[in-house]
Motif scaffolding. Structure first.
Motif, PDB file in Angstrom:
ATOM      1  N   ASP A   1       8.909   8.779   8.462  1.00  0.00           N
ATOM      2  CA  ASP A   1       9.272   7.645   7.616  1.00  0.00           C
ATOM      3  C   ASP A   1       8.064   6.781   7.259  1.00  0.00           C
ATOM      4  O   ASP A   1       8.193   5.807   6.510  1.00  0.00           O
ATOM      5  N   SER A   2       6.891   7.131   7.788  1.00  0.00           N
ATOM      6  CA  SER A   2       5.703   6.303   7.562  1.00  0.00           C
ATOM      7  C   SER A   2       4.827   6.837   6.425  1.00  0.00           C
ATOM      8  O   SER A   2       3.677   6.446   6.298  1.00  0.00           O
ATOM      9  N   ILE A   3       5.391   7.715   5.594  1.00  0.00           N
ATOM     10  CA  ILE A   3       4.637   8.314   4.487  1.00  0.00           C
ATOM     11  C   ILE A   3       5.429   8.161   3.194  1.00  0.00           C
ATOM     12  O   ILE A   3       6.636   8.410   3.153  1.00  0.00           O
ATOM     13  N   ASP A   4       4.720   7.763   2.140  1.00  0.00           N
ATOM     14  CA  ASP A   4       5.344   7.618   0.823  1.00  0.00           C
ATOM     15  C   ASP A   4       5.001   8.779  -0.113  1.00  0.00           C
ATOM     16  O   ASP A   4       5.787   9.148  -0.978  1.00  0.00           O
ATOM     17  N   LEU A   5       3.801   9.321   0.058  1.00  0.00           N
ATOM     18  CA  LEU A   5       3.273  10.308  -0.881  1.00  0.00           C
ATOM     19  C   LEU A   5       2.563  11.411  -0.124  1.00  0.00           C
ATOM     20  O   LEU A   5       1.847  11.151   0.851  1.00  0.00           O
TER      21      LEU A   5
ATOM     22  N   GLN B   1       0.811  -1.205   0.000  1.00  0.00           N
ATOM     23  CA  GLN B   1       0.000   0.000   0.000  1.00  0.00           C
ATOM     24  C   GLN B   1       0.856   1.271   0.000  1.00  0.00           C
ATOM     25  O   GLN B   1       1.919   1.315   0.611  1.00  0.00           O
ATOM     26  N   ILE B   2       0.352   2.278  -0.709  1.00  0.00           N
ATOM     27  CA  ILE B   2       0.987   3.592  -0.704  1.00  0.00           C
ATOM     28  C   ILE B   2       0.464   4.359   0.504  1.00  0.00           C
ATOM     29  O   ILE B   2      -0.739   4.537   0.662  1.00  0.00           O
ATOM     30  N   ARG B   3       1.367   4.829   1.334  1.00  0.00           N
ATOM     31  CA  ARG B   3       0.987   5.538   2.559  1.00  0.00           C
ATOM     32  C   ARG B   3       0.931   7.040   2.269  1.00  0.00           C
ATOM     33  O   ARG B   3       1.931   7.638   1.879  1.00  0.00           O
ATOM     34  N   VAL B   4      -0.244   7.622   2.453  1.00  0.00           N
ATOM     35  CA  VAL B   4      -0.504   8.988   2.015  1.00  0.00           C
ATOM     36  C   VAL B   4      -0.600   9.942   3.197  1.00  0.00           C
ATOM     37  O   VAL B   4      -1.268   9.669   4.193  1.00  0.00           O
ATOM     38  N   GLY B   5       0.060  11.090   3.045  1.00  0.00           N
ATOM     39  CA  GLY B   5      -0.072  12.179   3.993  1.00  0.00           C
ATOM     40  C   GLY B   5      -0.826  13.322   3.338  1.00  0.00           C
ATOM     41  O   GLY B   5      -0.565  13.659   2.175  1.00  0.00           O
ATOM     42  N   ILE B   6      -1.769  13.915   4.043  1.00  0.00           N
ATOM     43  CA  ILE B   6      -2.621  14.969   3.505  1.00  0.00           C
ATOM     44  C   ILE B   6      -2.160  16.321   4.042  1.00  0.00           C
ATOM     45  O   ILE B   6      -2.183  16.554   5.260  1.00  0.00           O
ATOM     46  N   ALA B   7      -1.750  17.211   3.161  1.00  0.00           N
ATOM     47  CA  ALA B   7      -1.344  18.554   3.563  1.00  0.00           C
ATOM     48  C   ALA B   7      -2.506  19.507   3.341  1.00  0.00           C
ATOM     49  O   ALA B   7      -2.801  19.901   2.219  1.00  0.00           O
TER      50      ALA B   7
END
Length: 301
Positions: A65-69, A5-11
């Protein structure tokens, strides 16, 4: 969480950010892992809803380190700064449209992503819609021959719908050319099948009370010889649905509004405000939805 899974961060947890979360949650190969917002109540609610970290700053989130995108849904004037932060932390990026308010800013954002070997995608969503995809399939099949001309017409009441201040400020990415033209040009580029060689255009500011671009006329020439026109007028003098049997972007129009209805709503509100000398909050539901549609005519040989 699956390792694939791609881990996503929302800005940014405004309208665009929260809508994007719902789509990420539906995707089998993506998961919401973090968010960044200055609003403490939104951070608290996000952590409760998604059992994930919420940060006060984008810098702190991108250091994880827990976010890819990173999905950047912050105001347009902050896109360059936030893309640089994400790219320098080796995060892949989806940035909302418009990418920036100048070619220089957009170019620097591309360069920083290339330098750090990360991907950046601009959120032009309309070229992924099924009717546009079907048009592209027909073109690619060759059954109508090679496309030579594309004409796109879009008339609605965009300039008179409820707007935030930045949506009516060109320097902040406001106006129909930045806000809606980015979709229009992306669709034309997608169907045109190549890079644009030259652009000529004229924009209109015809209501100084809402002093931003409310219209544009654009002529594009592609490297493969295809030419295209893009017309947009958001001044509520005509609606494209009159040419499409009442079918709008979201399907059949619920009702045909009187001519200039949205403009009259604004005028009536201002008139009441002047008479009462009190602040009046215009609710969104005072402006019933209008039928709008992308009318694209393909000429082939």
């Amino acid at each position: 969480m699956k390792s694939s899974q791609i881990r996503v961060g929302i800005a940014g947890l405004g309208i665009a950010g929260t809508e994007f979360i719902a789509n990420v949650e539906k995707h089998p190969n993506m998961t919401v892992s973090a968010a960044a917002t200055r609003d403490p109540k939104r951070r608290e609610q996000f952590e409760k809803d998604f059992n994930a970290n919420a940060y006060e700053t984008i810098e702190a989130m991108c250091a994880s380190d827990s976010i890819d995108l990173i999905y950047i849904a912050t105001p347009t004037e902050l896109h360059k700064e936030h893309v640089f932060i994400a790219a320098e932390n080796k995060k892949h990026i989806i940035v909302e449209k418009p990418i920036a308010t100048s070619i220089e800013e957009a170019s620097s954002m591309i360069e920083i992503c290339q330098k750090n070997n990360v991907h950046m995608l601009v959120g032009h969503s309309h070229s992924f819609e099924l009717p546009i995809i079907e048009m592209k399939k027909i073109i690619d099949s060759g059954q109508i021959g090679d496309v030579r001309m594309i004409n796109n017409l879009y008339y609605n009441d965009w300039i008179y719908r409820p707007r935030t201040p930045e949506e009516l400020d060109t320097s902040l990415g406001g106006g129909v050319t930045f806000r809606q033209g980015s979709h229009q040009f992306d669709i034309i580029r997608f169907l045109g099948g190549g890079n644009v060689r030259s652009v000529r255009a004229s924009t209109g500011r015809w209501d100084l009370k809402r002093n931003t671009e409310g219209s544009h006329s654009v002529w594009l020439e592609f490297e493969n010889g295809v030419t295209a026109t893009a017309i947009y007028n958001g001044y509520d003098h005509f609606h494209t649905t009159e040419l499409t049997f009442g079918l709008g972007e979201g399907g059949p129009v619920k009702s045909n509004q009187p001519y200039g209805n949205s403009r009259k709503q604004i005028e009536n509100t201002l008139s009441l405000r002047m008479k009462s000398n009190k602040k009046i909050v215009v609710a969104i539901n005072q402006f019933p939805p209008n039928g709008i549609i992308q009318l694209i005519i393909l000429f082939s040989v």
